[in-house]
Design a protein around this motif. Structure first.
Motif, PDB file in Angstrom:
ATOM      1  N   THR A   1       3.703 -16.214   6.923  1.00 57.91           N
ATOM      2  CA  THR A   1       4.121 -15.137   7.244  1.00 57.91           C
ATOM      3  C   THR A   1       4.557 -14.333   6.044  1.00 57.91           C
ATOM      4  N   LEU A   2       4.913 -14.628   4.877  1.00 56.30           N
ATOM      5  CA  LEU A   2       5.239 -14.039   3.650  1.00 56.30           C
ATOM      6  C   LEU A   2       3.806 -13.323   3.017  1.00 56.30           C
ATOM      7  N   ILE A   3       2.799 -13.876   3.430  1.00 55.14           N
ATOM      8  CA  ILE A   3       1.644 -13.617   2.769  1.00 55.14           C
ATOM      9  C   ILE A   3       0.737 -12.515   3.468  1.00 55.14           C
ATOM     10  N   GLU A   4       0.212 -11.431   2.911  1.00 53.87           N
ATOM     11  CA  GLU A   4      -0.744 -10.595   3.333  1.00 53.87           C
ATOM     12  C   GLU A   4      -2.028 -10.875   2.843  1.00 53.87           C
ATOM     13  N   PRO A   5      -2.984 -11.460   3.426  1.00 56.99           N
ATOM     14  CA  PRO A   5      -4.200 -11.817   3.179  1.00 56.99           C
ATOM     15  C   PRO A   5      -4.948 -10.815   2.289  1.00 56.99           C
ATOM     16  N   GLY A   6      -5.277 -11.354   0.944  1.00 54.67           N
ATOM     17  CA  GLY A   6      -5.988 -10.528  -0.048  1.00 54.67           C
ATOM     18  C   GLY A   6      -5.002  -9.671  -1.006  1.00 54.67           C
ATOM     19  N   ALA A   7      -3.910  -9.584  -0.511  1.00 57.54           N
ATOM     20  CA  ALA A   7      -2.794  -8.669  -1.198  1.00 57.54           C
ATOM     21  C   ALA A   7      -1.819  -9.790  -1.888  1.00 57.54           C
ATOM     22  N   THR A   8      -1.013 -10.476  -1.265  1.00 61.12           N
ATOM     23  CA  THR A   8      -0.225 -11.500  -2.035  1.00 61.12           C
ATOM     24  C   THR A   8      -0.573 -13.019  -1.787  1.00 61.12           C
ATOM     25  N   GLY A   9      -1.945 -13.252  -1.333  1.00 62.01           N
ATOM     26  CA  GLY A   9      -2.354 -14.609  -1.318  1.00 62.01           C
ATOM     27  C   GLY A   9      -3.444 -14.526  -0.198  1.00 62.01           C
ATOM     28  N   PHE A  10      -3.741 -15.804   0.334  1.00 56.28           N
ATOM     29  CA  PHE A  10      -4.756 -15.927   1.589  1.00 56.28           C
ATOM     30  C   PHE A  10      -4.276 -16.942   2.475  1.00 56.28           C
ATOM     31  N   THR A  11      -4.570 -16.835   3.773  1.00 52.91           N
ATOM     32  CA  THR A  11      -4.106 -17.598   4.768  1.00 52.91           C
ATOM     33  C   THR A  11      -5.629 -18.262   5.674  1.00 52.91           C
ATOM     34  N   TYR A  12      -5.425 -19.108   6.389  1.00 53.22           N
ATOM     35  CA  TYR A  12      -6.544 -19.427   6.947  1.00 53.22           C
ATOM     36  C   TYR A  12      -5.980 -20.384   8.421  1.00 53.22           C
ATOM     37  N   PRO A  13      -6.820 -20.509   9.256  1.00 56.87           N
ATOM     38  CA  PRO A  13      -6.231 -21.353  10.519  1.00 56.87           C
ATOM     39  C   PRO A  13      -5.955 -22.626  10.287  1.00 56.87           C
ATOM     40  N   ALA A  14      -4.682 -23.075  10.617  1.00 55.37           N
ATOM     41  CA  ALA A  14      -4.603 -24.493  10.489  1.00 55.37           C
ATOM     42  C   ALA A  14      -5.646 -25.472  10.854  1.00 55.37           C
ATOM     43  N   GLY A  15      -6.123 -26.589  10.213  1.00 58.98           N
ATOM     44  CA  GLY A  15      -6.869 -27.461  10.573  1.00 58.98           C
ATOM     45  C   GLY A  15      -8.478 -27.009  10.448  1.00 58.98           C
ATOM     46  N   ASP A  16      -8.700 -25.849   9.954  1.00 59.33           N
ATOM     47  CA  ASP A  16      -9.901 -25.222  10.089  1.00 59.33           C
ATOM     48  C   ASP A  16     -10.627 -25.454   8.569  1.00 59.33           C
ATOM     49  N   SER A  17     -11.171 -26.672   8.291  1.00 60.64           N
ATOM     50  CA  SER A  17     -11.618 -27.015   6.855  1.00 60.64           C
ATOM     51  C   SER A  17     -12.596 -25.877   6.513  1.00 60.64           C
ATOM     52  N   ASP A  18     -13.540 -25.498   7.328  1.00 65.61           N
ATOM     53  CA  ASP A  18     -14.507 -24.346   6.806  1.00 65.61           C
ATOM     54  C   ASP A  18     -13.869 -23.231   6.304  1.00 65.61           C
ATOM     55  N   ALA A  19     -12.958 -22.766   7.045  1.00 62.63           N
ATOM     56  CA  ALA A  19     -12.017 -21.546   6.694  1.00 62.63           C
ATOM     57  C   ALA A  19     -11.498 -21.653   5.431  1.00 62.63           C
ATOM     58  N   LEU A  20     -10.831 -23.134   5.076  1.00 67.49           N
ATOM     59  CA  LEU A  20     -10.007 -23.287   3.861  1.00 67.49           C
ATOM     60  C   LEU A  20     -11.124 -23.197   2.535  1.00 67.49           C
ATOM     61  N   ALA A  21     -12.343 -23.968   2.940  1.00 58.71           N
ATOM     62  CA  ALA A  21     -13.376 -23.732   1.936  1.00 58.71           C
ATOM     63  C   ALA A  21     -13.883 -22.206   1.545  1.00 58.71           C
ATOM     64  N   VAL A  22     -13.868 -21.360   2.460  1.00 59.59           N
ATOM     65  CA  VAL A  22     -14.056 -20.247   2.325  1.00 59.59           C
ATOM     66  C   VAL A  22     -13.132 -19.563   1.338  1.00 59.59           C
ATOM     67  N   ALA A  23     -11.758 -19.625   1.619  1.00 54.71           N
ATOM     68  CA  ALA A  23     -10.578 -19.078   0.985  1.00 54.71           C
ATOM     69  C   ALA A  23     -10.521 -19.806  -0.445  1.00 54.71           C
ATOM     70  N   ILE A  24     -10.981 -21.006  -0.521  1.00 53.87           N
ATOM     71  CA  ILE A  24     -10.821 -21.487  -2.053  1.00 53.87           C
ATOM     72  C   ILE A  24     -12.157 -21.064  -2.802  1.00 53.87           C
ATOM     73  N   ARG A  25     -13.252 -20.750  -1.994  1.00 50.74           N
ATOM     74  CA  ARG A  25     -14.318 -20.203  -2.992  1.00 50.74           C
ATOM     75  C   ARG A  25     -14.034 -18.749  -3.314  1.00 50.74           C
ATOM     76  N   LYS A  26     -13.353 -18.018  -2.431  1.00 48.81           N
ATOM     77  CA  LYS A  26     -13.002 -16.756  -2.764  1.00 48.81           C
ATOM     78  C   LYS A  26     -11.933 -16.657  -3.872  1.00 48.81           C
ATOM     79  N   THR A  27     -10.964 -17.699  -4.125  1.00 43.04           N
ATOM     80  CA  THR A  27      -9.861 -17.603  -4.978  1.00 43.04           C
ATOM     81  C   THR A  27     -10.538 -18.049  -6.311  1.00 43.04           C
TER      82      THR A  27
END
Length: 441
Positions: A324-350
């Motif tokens: 809840t502290l994170i504004e995606p793209g502005a102060t970090g990135f978030t993804y839906p819990a347990g969603d490994s594909d979304a986590l992979a996307v966030a890691i690649r973007k980072t």
């Protein structure tokens, strides 16, 4: 106001986020004029030395007394871990004379430390919901702990509604407990002291990530392994620092399970290290390109806050309250819990961020922590909770016998504690004893 705080850990001893939480909150309360005494220690964590630090009077839990009181629950002998937790709780009660000299008592929910204070007449008790034994058992049941976990859940549901106030720092945790208890739970963010010497200009090696936390099922190591597997050759190296825990339903270490299930990434892309002291962790956070919080569930996860304060880019599961502290793209990135594909996307973007873009996000993350988790502001909010709690009328409540220490003759202890085995078929008992003889000492 005289405050007594009962907690399983307090700096300089650390076992998890609870020590970090109270290490920031209690000195801030003392600076606001509150007379603070803390009794620190649990059935399993060490106790430090008596003294004073930051205006807080520190009293270590008496482990000899905790061991004595643990032996006063013969009817619960088949749940020895529960007895140890109750022993520690009653030892803290005994050490402080039932809180007679205090206006308000704050207890941690973990370890059933609230039991004595909510089962008899006592000063008003505020329970801070950090993550209880019964709650954790819903996400990570441990082999051989079913009875302890079940009884802990019963104690929590029977006693927590009696508290003068219940407070948590995770918004989802607040709603979860309100649904469970049908009682009000307050929300108050955790305090965090941001260092005056930021490390924002320290070089951060590319393609290097970090996770800080126990290597435990609900902390999300499986989701992270799946994400790294999906990234293939593009997967960065991520270091995981934390204590190895059992795999749910087995006695196998989680590290062993991950090595068997994910041989392509475990030990190469995901590298595990034993726990390190806070200073070493801060250094890692300051020099990692990014920090991942892959928790399936987490009340908050102060590790995320620590990393943000160091200017690190945090990729946080929305199952952790810190998201809840994170504004995606502005102060970090978030993804839906347990969603490994979304986590992979966030890691690649980072990992593809330019140095300037990464530095901008890191500075914004640090500013967010400074603004929203200011200890002085949170201390003032907490004092208002204590003031309302003092208006709570203490009633003469009968003890709940199951959680009340009782003295029996020594020869009656084993008979009372293990008599329930008389109801178990002998054949099953013999098979279990034979199996245990050859698998355990």
């Amino acid at each position: 106001m005289k405050l007594l705080c009962i907690t399983p850990e307090y700096p300089p001893d650390y076992g998890g986020g609870i020590a970090s939480f109270y290490g920031a909150l209690l000195p801030a309360l003392a600076r606001q004029g509150i007379d603070v005494t803390v009794v620190a220690g649990s059935a399993y964590s060490p106790s430090g030395s008596r003294g004073e630090d930051g205006g807080v009077h520190i009293v270590p839990l008496n482990h000899a007394r905790a061991k004595f009181w643990a032996g006063q629950f013969p009817r619960l002998s088949l749940a020895p871990d529960l007895c140890r937790h109750l022993g520690a709780a009653w030892a803290a009660w005994e050490q402080t004379n039932g809180g007679r000299d205090f206006d308000v008592v704050e207890c941690c929910d973990w370890g059933l430390q609230f039991v004595p204070w909510l089962s008899s007449e006592a000063p008003p008790c505020v329970v801070r919901l950090h993550g209880s034994i019964g709650q954790i058992a819903r996400y990570d049941p441990q082999s051989g702990q079913a009875l302890t976990e079940t009884l802990a859940q019963l104690a929590e549901h029977a006693l927590l509604p009696r508290a003068a106030a219940r407070v948590t720092y995770g918004a989802r945790n607040q709603q979860w407990w309100q649904d469970q208890l049908n009682a009000e739970v307050e929300h108050c963010p955790p305090p965090f002291c941001v260092s005056d010497a930021p490390s924002l200009d320290v070089p951060r090696p590319p393609h290097q990530g970090l996770v800080v936390g126990r290597l435990q099922s609900w902390k999300g190591p499986v989701t992270l392994c799946k994400a790294l597997t999906a990234l293939g050759e593009d997967a960065p190296i991520i270091e995981w620092v934390g204590r190895d825990m059992p795999t749910p339903g087995t006695r196998a270490p989680m590290s062993t399970t991950l090595a068997q299930d994910f041989p392509a990434v475990w030990g190469s892309r995901l590298r595990w290290y034993q726990p390190e002291p806070p200073d070493a962790i801060r250094q890692r956070q300051a020099t990692s390109q990014f920090v991942v919080v892959p928790s399936e569930w987490d009340v908050f996860n102060l590790g995320a806050v620590e990393a943000m304060s160091q200017g690190a880019i945090v990729i946080c599961s929305d199952g952790a309250g810190a998201s809840t502290l994170i504004e995606p793209g502005a102060t970090g990135f978030t993804y839906p819990a347990g969603d490994s594909d979304a986590l992979a996307v966030a890691i690649r973007k980072t990992v593809r961020l330019s140095p300037d873009a990464a530095a901008h996000i890191g500075k914004a993350a640090r500013a967010t922590v400074q603004e929203r988790l200011n200890p002085e502001n949170i201390a003032r909010t907490t004092i208002k909770t204590y003031e309302r709690a003092r208006m709570h009328k203490t009633r003469g409540l009968p003890m709940i016998g199951a959680f009340m220490p009782q003295k029996y003759p020594a020869d009656a202890v084993s008979r009372l504690g293990f008599a329930g085995l008389d109801r178990v078929p002998l054949q099953g008992l013999l098979k279990y004893i034979i199996k245990r003889t050859f698998t355990r000492r």
